[in-house]
Design a protein around this motif. Structure first.
Motif, short mmCIF file in Angstrom:
data_model
loop_
_atom_site.label_atom_id
_atom_site.label_comp_id
_atom_site.label_asym_id
_atom_site.label_seq_id
_atom_site.Cartn_x
_atom_site.Cartn_y
_atom_site.Cartn_z
N MET A 196 0.83 -1.20 0.00
CA MET A 196 0.00 0.00 0.00
C MET A 196 0.87 1.25 0.00
SD MET A 196 -2.94 -1.28 2.69
CE MET A 196 -1.71 -1.94 3.83
N ARG A 197 0.65 2.09 -1.01
CA ARG A 197 1.35 3.35 -1.12
C ARG A 197 0.59 4.41 -0.33
NH1 ARG A 197 6.48 5.05 -2.07
NH2 ARG A 197 6.53 7.07 -3.12
N VAL A 198 1.30 5.08 0.59
CA VAL A 198 0.65 6.04 1.49
C VAL A 198 1.18 7.43 1.19
CG1 VAL A 198 0.20 6.69 3.88
CG2 VAL A 198 0.46 4.27 3.26
N GLY A 199 0.28 8.32 0.80
CA GLY A 199 0.64 9.71 0.56
C GLY A 199 1.72 9.92 -0.47
N GLU A 200 1.90 8.98 -1.36
CA GLU A 200 2.94 9.05 -2.39
C GLU A 200 4.34 9.26 -1.79
OE1 GLU A 200 2.05 10.95 -6.27
OE2 GLU A 200 0.39 11.89 -5.19
N ARG A 201 4.50 8.81 -0.52
CA ARG A 201 5.79 9.02 0.15
C ARG A 201 6.40 7.72 0.67
NH1 ARG A 201 5.56 10.92 4.58
NH2 ARG A 201 3.33 10.82 5.03
N ARG A 202 5.57 6.81 1.14
CA ARG A 202 6.11 5.61 1.79
C ARG A 202 5.15 4.45 1.55
NH1 ARG A 202 3.80 3.93 6.24
NH2 ARG A 202 2.08 5.12 7.11
N TRP A 203 5.52 3.26 2.12
CA TRP A 203 4.76 2.04 1.89
C TRP A 203 4.33 1.40 3.22
CZ3 TRP A 203 3.39 0.26 -2.90
CH2 TRP A 203 4.06 0.82 -3.99
N ASP A 204 3.18 0.74 3.16
CA ASP A 204 2.73 -0.17 4.21
C ASP A 204 2.65 -1.58 3.63
OD1 ASP A 204 2.50 1.86 6.00
OD2 ASP A 204 0.30 1.92 6.03
N LEU A 205 2.91 -2.57 4.49
CA LEU A 205 2.76 -3.97 4.11
C LEU A 205 1.54 -4.54 4.82
CD1 LEU A 205 6.44 -5.26 4.33
CD2 LEU A 205 5.20 -4.56 2.28
N ARG A 206 0.68 -5.23 4.07
CA ARG A 206 -0.46 -5.93 4.68
C ARG A 206 -0.17 -7.42 4.61
NH1 ARG A 206 -5.66 -4.22 5.90
NH2 ARG A 206 -6.57 -5.80 7.29
N LEU A 207 -0.04 -8.07 5.78
CA LEU A 207 0.33 -9.48 5.83
C LEU A 207 -0.90 -10.37 5.77
CD1 LEU A 207 3.12 -9.33 8.56
CD2 LEU A 207 3.27 -8.89 6.09
N ASP A 208 -0.65 -11.67 5.60
CA ASP A 208 -1.74 -12.62 5.43
C ASP A 208 -2.58 -12.81 6.69
OD1 ASP A 208 0.25 -13.80 6.84
OD2 ASP A 208 0.48 -15.55 5.53
N ASN A 209 -2.04 -12.46 7.87
CA ASN A 209 -2.81 -12.58 9.11
C ASN A 209 -3.45 -11.27 9.52
OD1 ASN A 209 -0.51 -11.21 9.79
ND2 ASN A 209 0.09 -12.55 11.49
N GLY A 210 -3.43 -10.28 8.63
CA GLY A 210 -4.10 -9.02 8.90
C GLY A 210 -3.23 -7.95 9.53
N ILE A 211 -1.99 -8.25 9.87
CA ILE A 211 -1.10 -7.26 10.47
C ILE A 211 -0.64 -6.27 9.40
CG2 ILE A 211 1.15 -6.91 11.56
CD1 ILE A 211 0.82 -9.57 12.94
N THR A 212 -0.63 -4.98 9.77
CA THR A 212 -0.12 -3.93 8.90
C THR A 212 1.23 -3.45 9.42
OG1 THR A 212 -2.35 -3.18 8.32
CG2 THR A 212 -0.55 -1.63 7.95
#
Length: 313
Positions: free
Chosen positions: A226-242
């Motif tokens: 997931m691209r956030v604010g065109e500045r950085r990234w988030d990872l969404r894992l298979d168990n729902g953890i961000t």
């Protein structure tokens, strides 16, 4: 050879040939062999000695009408259709089509772009125009169309390579590594592609996904980038953890995350998010259920202390 010298003392047999009263022979000149018979016929016509064959008038009339029809078809733009019809019924109609290189593009779509009917002839068919129509299909990167006489057409295509599924708002699209959109996402085999989310994610996904792939144990658990604010990234894992990664120092953050999970099983705990945006601390967010249990434990802890204190008195 256009001229021959006559031998010395060679006599000329018979009268000199002439055309409409003009002599066609000279002392040192003889017509080429291919022109002799036509010239003799014309000379006979000029002297009135030629008798036309039977039905000559009818043949001339038919020839004139045929020539007029061909000229009219050419001027009116119908000559290609005329050639198609005549040659198709002469054994050059397309009766076999070979398509290769297509995985995502259906043969029905390719045949539709060829614009064939039951009497399309190879003689008048334009393969370049057909190639341009096929290249306009979403998945096709390049195409080649070849005619194989008398009635076979070969189509070879090279398709674009899908890299990820891009979610922009409510719209899902299949994209290349460059971020270029190939086609809308329709499921099927593209379901195994990585999911990148957010504005600007398509163009930057390839580099970031490559960084995460350097840690196979982590990449195997990622379900979304997931691209956030065109500045950085988030990872969404298979168990729902961000996992919230920092704007800078992504490689170091990924290394620390993998080490924490290997040593302390961080990513298997009852948490909802791991915030790594701060350089001086790691913030872990509990799930609502874990938060309720923790609050219950905190409320119960003073009672235990009070009860123990009473026993000591």
């Amino acid at each position: 050879m256009l001229a021959l010298k006559s031998g010395n003392g060679r006599g000329v047999r018979g009268a000199m040939p002439s055309l409409f009263g003009l002599s066609l022979s000279a002392e040192h000149f003889v017509l080429p062999r291919l022109l002799r018979k036509p010239v003799r016929i014309l000379s006979r016509v000029g002297r009135g000695e030629f008798t036309p064959p039977p039905y000559a008038a009818s043949m001339l009339t038919v020839s004139f009408l045929a020539a007029s029809s061909l000229y009219g078809a050419y001027v009116g733009g119908h000559f290609p259709a005329l050639v198609q019809g005549v040659t198709a019924r002469s054994g050059f109609a397309v009766d076999q089509i070979k398509v290769s290189g297509n995985r995502e593009t259906s043969e029905i779509d390719i045949l539709d772009k060829l614009q064939l009917d039951g009497w399309t002839s190879l003689v008048g068919f334009d393969p370049e125009e057909a190639r341009e129509r096929i290249v306009a299909l979403p998945w096709v990167r390049s195409a080649a169309v070849r005619k194989v006489y008398p009635g076979t057409m070969e189509v070879r295509i090279e398709e674009r390579e899908a890299f990820a599924i891009w979610q922009n708002g409510n719209q899902l699209s299949v994209i290349e590594k460059s971020g270029a959109v190939i086609a809308p996402y329709t499921g099927g085999r593209q379901a195994m592609l990585p999911l990148v989310v957010g504005f600007g994610a398509a163009e930057r996904a390839a580099d970031f996904v490559a960084k995460v792939d350097a840690y196979p144990e982590l990449a195997a658990r990622v379900k979304g980038y997931m691209r956030v604010g065109e500045r950085r990234w988030d990872l969404r894992l298979d168990n729902g953890i961000t996992v919230k990664l920092p704007e800078n120092g992504v490689d170091a953050a990924l290394t620390d995350l993998v080490a924490l999970d290997r040593d302390d099983a961080l990513l298997t705990r009852d948490i909802s998010a791991v915030d790594m945006r701060f350089t001086d601390r790691l913030v872990v967010q509990l799930t609502p259920e874990a938060m309720e249990r923790r609050q219950a434990e905190l409320k119960a802890k003073p009672k235990v202390v009070k009860s123990t204190a009473g026993k000591r008195i």
